[in-house]
Write an enzyme that holds these catalytic residues in place. Sequence first.
Site, short mmCIF file in Angstrom:
data_model
loop_
_atom_site.label_atom_id
_atom_site.label_comp_id
_atom_site.label_asym_id
_atom_site.label_seq_id
_atom_site.Cartn_x
_atom_site.Cartn_y
_atom_site.Cartn_z
N CYS A 119 72.63 64.20 31.51
CA CYS A 119 72.23 65.23 30.55
C CYS A 119 73.31 66.30 30.32
O CYS A 119 73.23 67.06 29.36
CB CYS A 119 70.93 65.89 31.00
N HIS A 252 70.53 72.36 27.07
CA HIS A 252 69.99 71.01 27.18
C HIS A 252 68.47 71.12 27.08
O HIS A 252 67.84 71.97 27.73
CB HIS A 252 70.41 70.39 28.51
N ASN A 282 63.17 65.13 25.87
CA ASN A 282 64.49 65.20 26.52
C ASN A 282 65.29 63.97 26.11
O ASN A 282 64.96 62.85 26.50
CB ASN A 282 64.29 65.25 28.04
N1 ACO Z 1 50.03 63.80 33.15
C1 ACO Z 1 49.07 64.32 33.93
N2 ACO Z 1 49.28 64.68 35.20
C2 ACO Z 1 50.50 64.51 35.71
C3 ACO Z 1 51.57 63.97 34.94
C4 ACO Z 1 51.28 63.60 33.62
N3 ACO Z 1 52.22 63.07 32.80
N4 ACO Z 1 52.67 63.93 35.71
C5 ACO Z 1 52.34 64.43 36.90
N5 ACO Z 1 51.04 64.78 36.90
C6 ACO Z 1 50.26 65.38 37.99
C7 ACO Z 1 50.82 65.05 39.34
O1 ACO Z 1 50.32 63.81 39.80
C8 ACO Z 1 50.27 66.19 40.17
O2 ACO Z 1 48.94 65.93 40.49
P1 ACO Z 1 48.35 66.33 41.93
O3 ACO Z 1 48.48 67.83 41.98
O4 ACO Z 1 46.94 65.84 41.84
O5 ACO Z 1 49.21 65.63 42.91
C9 ACO Z 1 50.30 67.35 39.21
O6 ACO Z 1 50.38 66.78 37.88
C10 ACO Z 1 51.45 68.29 39.41
O7 ACO Z 1 52.65 67.53 39.51
P2 ACO Z 1 54.04 68.22 39.72
O8 ACO Z 1 55.10 67.18 39.86
O9 ACO Z 1 53.92 69.25 40.79
O10 ACO Z 1 54.18 68.96 38.33
P3 ACO Z 1 55.24 70.03 37.89
O11 ACO Z 1 54.59 71.27 37.52
O12 ACO Z 1 56.37 70.10 38.87
O13 ACO Z 1 55.79 69.40 36.56
C11 ACO Z 1 57.72 68.27 35.75
C12 ACO Z 1 56.47 68.16 36.58
C13 ACO Z 1 57.34 68.53 34.31
C14 ACO Z 1 58.48 66.94 35.83
C15 ACO Z 1 58.57 69.42 36.29
O14 ACO Z 1 58.77 69.30 37.68
C16 ACO Z 1 59.87 69.51 35.60
O15 ACO Z 1 59.95 69.84 34.46
N6 ACO Z 1 60.98 69.27 36.32
C17 ACO Z 1 62.26 69.28 35.73
C18 ACO Z 1 62.64 67.90 35.52
C19 ACO Z 1 63.24 67.63 34.19
O16 ACO Z 1 63.08 68.28 33.22
N7 ACO Z 1 63.99 66.53 34.21
C20 ACO Z 1 64.60 66.06 33.09
C21 ACO Z 1 65.81 65.31 33.46
S1 ACO Z 1 66.95 66.32 34.28
C22 ACO Z 1 67.39 67.30 33.20
O17 ACO Z 1 67.42 66.96 32.05
C23 ACO Z 1 67.68 68.61 33.69
#
Ligand code: ACO
Length: 325
Positions: A119, A252, A282
């Site tokens: 990215c 990004h 993304n």
């Molecule tokens: N739909 C519904 N529920 C979901 C989904 C989904 N698509 N995905 C995860 N969940 C659930 C999980 O199972 C979890 O459930 P639980 O509490 O019962 O275990 C709950 O949602 C919370 O999950 P988390 O992983 O804690 O959610 P979080 O708030 O951290 O959000 C996310 C996840 C959006 C991926 C976040 O961590 C994030 O944005 N991270 C940055 C990663 C990113 O943007 N990467 C892109 C590539 S790298 C880059 O470009 C920088």
Amino acid sequence: MKRYSRITGTGSFLPTRRLTNADLVAELATKGVETSDEWIVERTGIRARHFASDGVHSSDLGLEAAKMALQAAGRVAQDIDLIIVATSTPDMVFPSTACILQNKLGANGCAAFDVQAVCSGFVYALAVADSMIQTGAAKCALVVGAEVFSRILDFKDRTTCVLFGDGAGAVVLEASETPGILASDLHADGKHVGILCVPGHVSGGGILGDPLLKMDGQAVFKLAVGLLESAARATLAKANLTEADIDWLVPHQANIRIMQSTARKLKLSMDKVVVTVDQHGNTSAASIPLALDAAVRSGQVKPGQTLLLEGVGGGFTWGALLVIL
Ligand code: ACO
């Protein structure tokens, strides 16, 4: 006299197949994967993304973006003496997507290579092109970010497959006596390979290991915000400027919450942040040039304004680049 590089044209392209969250939720439900529009919007800010059809590759998306950028710059393919494509989803293992794009464009003969920094790839590619223009190694570069991330998504993993989309963006970068690009700052730390990767590799005519994207979202989130702030500050310091000098942040487009946190740390209002993640998802290395082109074409970003571009991604890699448009 110091030699600078200037962006003289931008372009972008999105595949025609657009999926809203509702479309994706319905499609995933048929595979037994449960998610919702509410979850995706609240956690990421994403409302829609585009997916390329079978047989459409990164070079095809890059070609359309490149044609638009050349037209905006008033240039033709034969004017280009350097092509750099930032991609993590190349058409082939080799040759580079840049070589394939070069042939499709009809710019045969110029230097062409890919940059693989996930990215952060577009910021890396632009910084490399800027350096080559400053040294006189090139005078008219085409810098492209192009991805078909849909090909490496695990559509059974709801924590990743709702986040990404396909697309391409491009800029023409030309030698100039006035800036242009003011400064850049690039970094990587390979100890974080495991938190965001596609671990499979080609061996004996097959793929060994898993060919699909793996991500520890929370670890990525925590790292990303701090690294983006430090790269932004280091780049501003190199140019003897401060946050107050930034007209637009073009980050990004991974997640609206990462962008909001970065803006807060840099004391920038969200009114100064270009946001397209809601419509594109993304798109990895394509996200910054896609956002830039959208902002240029809508008139949001204007010639003469100072832009801070910044990216972070697998590697871990991160970087920022300051440019007067
Ligand atoms: N739909 C519904 N529920 C979901 C989904 C989904 N698509 N995905 C995860 N969940 C659930 C999980 O199972 C979890 O459930 P639980 O509490 O019962 O275990 C709950 O949602 C919370 O999950 P988390 O992983 O804690 O959610 P979080 O708030 O951290 O959000 C996310 C996840 C959006 C991926 C976040 O961590 C994030 O944005 N991270 C940055 C990663 C990113 O943007 N990467 C892109 C590539 S790298 C880059 O470009 C920088």
